[in-house]
Enzyme design. Structure first.
Site, PDB file in Angstrom:
ATOM      1  N   TYR A  24     -31.499  -5.599 -10.945  1.00  0.00           N
ATOM      2  CA  TYR A  24     -30.665  -4.547 -11.219  1.00  0.00           C
ATOM      3  C   TYR A  24     -29.190  -4.921 -11.130  1.00  0.00           C
ATOM      4  O   TYR A  24     -28.179  -4.792 -11.918  1.00  0.00           O
ATOM      5  CB  TYR A  24     -30.890  -3.345 -10.767  1.00  0.00           C
ATOM      6  N   ASN A  47     -34.497   3.192 -21.974  1.00  0.00           N
ATOM      7  CA  ASN A  47     -34.684   2.025 -22.793  1.00  0.00           C
ATOM      8  C   ASN A  47     -35.820   2.333 -23.968  1.00  0.00           C
ATOM      9  O   ASN A  47     -36.722   2.287 -23.809  1.00  0.00           O
ATOM     10  CB  ASN A  47     -35.587   0.895 -21.853  1.00  0.00           C
ATOM     11  N   CYS A  55     -37.752  -5.080 -20.095  1.00  0.00           N
ATOM     12  CA  CYS A  55     -37.389  -4.226 -18.936  1.00  0.00           C
ATOM     13  C   CYS A  55     -38.189  -4.377 -17.676  1.00  0.00           C
ATOM     14  O   CYS A  55     -37.740  -4.333 -16.559  1.00  0.00           O
ATOM     15  CB  CYS A  55     -37.217  -2.797 -19.486  1.00  0.00           C
ATOM     16  N   HIS A  56     -39.394  -4.942 -17.916  1.00  0.00           N
ATOM     17  CA  HIS A  56     -40.314  -5.202 -16.940  1.00  0.00           C
ATOM     18  C   HIS A  56     -39.629  -6.305 -16.217  1.00  0.00           C
ATOM     19  O   HIS A  56     -40.344  -6.431 -14.875  1.00  0.00           O
ATOM     20  CB  HIS A  56     -41.938  -5.319 -17.545  1.00  0.00           C
ATOM     21  N   GLU A  82     -46.856 -12.891 -17.141  1.00  0.00           N
ATOM     22  CA  GLU A  82     -45.809 -13.819 -17.574  1.00  0.00           C
ATOM     23  C   GLU A  82     -45.792 -15.195 -16.470  1.00  0.00           C
ATOM     24  O   GLU A  82     -44.919 -15.664 -16.820  1.00  0.00           O
ATOM     25  CB  GLU A  82     -44.679 -13.302 -17.686  1.00  0.00           C
TER      26      GLU A  82
END
Length: 99
Positions: A24, A47, A55-56, A82
């Site tokens: 952040y 969001n 955003c993850h 990912e």
DNA sequence: CATATGACACTAT
DNA sequence: AATAGTGCCATAT
């Protein structure tokens, strides 16, 4: 055109490549508003561009996942999917040039 | 305009 | 190392 703070946040988050994560704080600095880390979290929480903006891939400065609108567990799963390795609910920020 | 809220960060204990 | 307490900023009401 006038981008609201939130839109700036989404833009910055959008840049985060797949398989990588950002903090952040990183976003706050990127939008030239250091210290607005809380507001950044707020923006991502709202969001409206849910899947469009990754955003993850935004985590806490201490390596913890932080929160997620769809549930913290979901966030971890997405990140692992990912290719981000999570150990003991934590991520190696050093591996991404953060920490 | 004032108060409350939140997906954080930092310092002190 | 883990847990509180404090500060900070942008929205929402």
């Amino acid at each position: 055109m006038m981008l609201s703070f939130n839109e700036k946040v989404y833009r910055a988050a959008k840049k985060i490549p797949r398989g990588k994560v950002a903090t952040y704080q990183w976003i706050a600095r990127k939008i030239n508003n250091p210290g607005s880390v809380r507001a950044v979290g707020n923006a991502l929480h709202k969001n409206p561009y849910a899947p469009h903006v990754p955003c993850h891939r935004v985590v806490c400065s201490d390596g913890r996942l932080g929160g997620f609108a769809g549930g913290a567990g979901k966030k971890e799963k997405l990140l692992r999917r990912e290719g981000v390795s999570i150990k003991n609910k934590r991520i190696d920020l050093l591996k991404f040039g953060l920490g």
